[in-house]
Design a protein around this motif. Structure first.
Motif, PDB file in Angstrom:
ATOM      1  N   ASP A   1       0.808  -1.211   0.000  1.00  0.00           N
ATOM      2  CA  ASP A   1       0.000   0.000   0.000  1.00  0.00           C
ATOM      3  C   ASP A   1       0.844   1.265   0.000  1.00  0.00           C
ATOM      4  O   ASP A   1       0.432   2.299  -0.545  1.00  0.00           O
ATOM      5  N   VAL A   2       2.024   1.223   0.638  1.00  0.00           N
ATOM      6  CA  VAL A   2       2.862   2.421   0.684  1.00  0.00           C
ATOM      7  C   VAL A   2       3.315   2.803  -0.721  1.00  0.00           C
ATOM      8  O   VAL A   2       3.279   3.975  -1.106  1.00  0.00           O
ATOM      9  N   ARG A   3       3.725   1.825  -1.499  1.00  0.00           N
ATOM     10  CA  ARG A   3       4.132   2.132  -2.882  1.00  0.00           C
ATOM     11  C   ARG A   3       2.928   2.621  -3.693  1.00  0.00           C
ATOM     12  O   ARG A   3       3.038   3.578  -4.468  1.00  0.00           O
TER      13      ARG A   3
ATOM     14  N   GLU B   1       2.755   6.247  -5.517  1.00  0.00           N
ATOM     15  CA  GLU B   1       2.494   6.420  -6.944  1.00  0.00           C
ATOM     16  C   GLU B   1       1.346   7.402  -7.180  1.00  0.00           C
ATOM     17  O   GLU B   1       1.375   8.196  -8.121  1.00  0.00           O
ATOM     18  N   LEU B   2       0.333   7.354  -6.317  1.00  0.00           N
ATOM     19  CA  LEU B   2      -0.767   8.315  -6.420  1.00  0.00           C
ATOM     20  C   LEU B   2      -0.244   9.735  -6.219  1.00  0.00           C
ATOM     21  O   LEU B   2      -0.634  10.668  -6.931  1.00  0.00           O
TER      22      LEU B   2
ATOM     23  N   ILE C   1      -7.117  13.032  -2.290  1.00  0.00           N
ATOM     24  CA  ILE C   1      -8.029  12.298  -1.411  1.00  0.00           C
ATOM     25  C   ILE C   1      -9.040  11.509  -2.243  1.00  0.00           C
ATOM     26  O   ILE C   1      -9.340  10.354  -1.954  1.00  0.00           O
ATOM     27  N   HIS C   2      -9.554  12.146  -3.290  1.00  0.00           N
ATOM     28  CA  HIS C   2     -10.501  11.453  -4.180  1.00  0.00           C
ATOM     29  C   HIS C   2      -9.844  10.228  -4.807  1.00  0.00           C
ATOM     30  O   HIS C   2     -10.431   9.129  -4.832  1.00  0.00           O
TER      31      HIS C   2
ATOM     32  N   LYS D   1     -10.766   6.207  -4.191  1.00  0.00           N
ATOM     33  CA  LYS D   1     -11.131   5.393  -5.345  1.00  0.00           C
ATOM     34  C   LYS D   1     -10.191   4.206  -5.500  1.00  0.00           C
ATOM     35  O   LYS D   1     -10.630   3.066  -5.748  1.00  0.00           O
ATOM     36  N   ALA D   2      -8.880   4.433  -5.336  1.00  0.00           N
ATOM     37  CA  ALA D   2      -7.894   3.369  -5.528  1.00  0.00           C
ATOM     38  C   ALA D   2      -7.987   2.289  -4.465  1.00  0.00           C
ATOM     39  O   ALA D   2      -7.836   1.094  -4.740  1.00  0.00           O
ATOM     40  N   PHE D   3      -8.253   2.697  -3.225  1.00  0.00           N
ATOM     41  CA  PHE D   3      -8.274   1.737  -2.116  1.00  0.00           C
ATOM     42  C   PHE D   3      -9.692   1.298  -1.744  1.00  0.00           C
ATOM     43  O   PHE D   3      -9.857   0.406  -0.915  1.00  0.00           O
ATOM     44  N   GLN D   4     -10.706   1.969  -2.354  1.00  0.00           N
ATOM     45  CA  GLN D   4     -12.100   1.648  -2.064  1.00  0.00           C
ATOM     46  C   GLN D   4     -12.390   1.727  -0.567  1.00  0.00           C
ATOM     47  O   GLN D   4     -13.082   0.896   0.020  1.00  0.00           O
ATOM     48  N   ARG D   5     -11.825   2.749   0.059  1.00  0.00           N
ATOM     49  CA  ARG D   5     -12.023   2.982   1.484  1.00  0.00           C
ATOM     50  C   ARG D   5     -12.115   4.481   1.731  1.00  0.00           C
ATOM     51  O   ARG D   5     -11.547   5.284   0.982  1.00  0.00           O
ATOM     52  N   GLN D   6     -12.819   4.858   2.776  1.00  0.00           N
ATOM     53  CA  GLN D   6     -12.979   6.268   3.100  1.00  0.00           C
ATOM     54  C   GLN D   6     -11.747   6.782   3.828  1.00  0.00           C
ATOM     55  O   GLN D   6     -11.137   6.079   4.630  1.00  0.00           O
ATOM     56  N   VAL D   7     -11.361   8.025   3.532  1.00  0.00           N
ATOM     57  CA  VAL D   7     -10.224   8.657   4.191  1.00  0.00           C
ATOM     58  C   VAL D   7     -10.697   9.411   5.427  1.00  0.00           C
ATOM     59  O   VAL D   7     -11.646  10.196   5.370  1.00  0.00           O
TER      60      VAL D   7
END
Length: 373
Positions: free
Chosen positions: A60-62, A66-67, A98-99, A103-109
């Motif tokens: 996830d860190v990479r 990249e994002l 944040i958007h 979207k990439a992780f399918q989880r709320q920030v």
């Protein structure tokens, strides 16, 4: 500061508390007991501090790095402790980041966690567990710990995008102080369905007093949410809690005419902007704010008004009969769309000065003169 190593854990490997948040205590114990192995970062001859040079991050860190690289246009992958604002981040790129992360992780920030630690690793840690804890009503927008806090109600419903704008605006204050954003409960998650403005203000009053047990309180409301902030300040004062200042940012006082105008095409506009489901919920929320008629109070009030809003509504933005004597108006030459974004530097300095005056840090004579009605 560059860490000696990075430990990459998949989401299911993070120890969590019973409320679903990352347990920093158990993480620390894991390191002490040697349960986690780190990935060494740069050698002494590596690249510039903060950039990943000889090592490839993983997991996830990479993915998050990249994002960041894509969103901010960075030449290299940022290291896990690189600060968002140090590499050119601002409110607009923050909204996109944040958007993209959600979207990439399918989880709320959890934007509060990110605002207090705006790094690659911090954004990873701010991802809420799937099906876990919902976003809080009170959201910390910076890491400042001293000074009288500011509690701010955005003009929308307190989405991460809006809060990012105000977190960036708060960085422009000359004196840093704790700043909190207030998020409207979401009907989507069964929170606060059908709340009136008075009930919403009462909810905000409760969460504010949990954070700051006694006054003076600094309250700020933007655009149509000005009615909520005015009612919040009125309730605090009525309960004997001193309000140091109520600050209204380009906030127009609702009237019957404006309410009818919004209801005429508001649902269509909200649906076009947000889609059928979210648009209907947004319309319901904003209709309630437009229908509310503020109760007069004597709370010290300052309006920051843009030129376009003054031309449309008038110098006092319709609040003259609602607030006490000595209503103060600060005029900005900008328009409503730019004053907290492209022109945030000017607006932020002005807000900071007003807050410093209300907190007794400077006198009004030390700043620019105000227009008093």
């Amino acid at each position: 500061m560059q860490p000696e190593a990075v430990v990459v854990l998949e989401p299911g490997e993070f120890p969590v508390t019973r409320t679903g948040k990352v347990s920093r205590r158990e993480l620390a114990e894991g390191f002490e007991q040697g349960r986690y192995e780190g990935i060494q970062l740069m050698s002494a001859s590596g690249g510039e501090e903060g950039w990943v040079d000889e090592v490839t991050l993983s997991g996830d860190v990479r993915k998050m790095a990249e994002l960041w690289q894509h969103c901010l246009g960075l030449p290299e992958l940022p290291g896990p402790e690189v600060n968002f604002y140090d590499v050119g981040g601002d409110s607009m790129s923050g909204v996109s980041l944040i958007h993209d992360a959600e979207k990439a992780f399918q989880r709320q920030v959890d934007v509060s966690a990110f605002f207090t630690n705006p790094t690659v690793l911090g954004l990873c840690e701010s991802l809420l567990p799937v099906g876990g804890e919902k976003a809080p009503v009170l959201v910390r927008l910076n890491s400042a710990v001293s000074g009288v806090p500011l509690f701010l109600i955005p003009g929308g419903k307190g989405t991460p995008n809006e809060l990012m704008v105000f977190a960036s605006l708060a960085r422009k204050f000359a004196t840093q102080r704790p700043v909190f954003g207030l998020r409207a409960p979401s009907e989507r998650y069964g929170e606060g369905k059908g709340l009136t403005v008075a009930e919403l203000a009462s909810l905000y009053r409760e969460v504010i007093k949990e954070e700051q047990t006694e006054g003076p309180y600094l309250i700020c409301g933007e655009y149509i949410a000005g009615v909520v902030s005015q009612e919040l300040a009125r309730q605090l004062a009525a309960e004997g809690d001193p309000v140091g200042s109520l600050l209204l940012l380009d906030a127009v006082c609702p009237t019957e005419e404006r309410s009818r105008s919004f209801e005429a095409d508001g649902l269509d506009r909200m649906t076009e902007k947000h889609g059928p489901g979210l648009g209907k919920r947004a319309y319901s929320y904003f209709r309630e704010l437009h229908r509310f008629r503020p109760v007069p109070s004597d709370v010290d009030t300052t309006i920051i008004a843009t030129a376009t809003m003054v031309d449309s509504v008038g110098r006092d933005l319709g609040w003259g009969d609602t607030v006490g004597e000595g209503l103060r108006v600060e005029l900005l030459p900008e328009d409503h769309d730019s004053y907290i974004r492209e022109e945030a530097e000017v607006t932020g300095r002005l807000i900071g000065r007003i807050l410093d005056e209300a907190s007794g840090l400077v006198s009004n004579s030390e700043g620019e003169s105000a227009v008093v009605i």
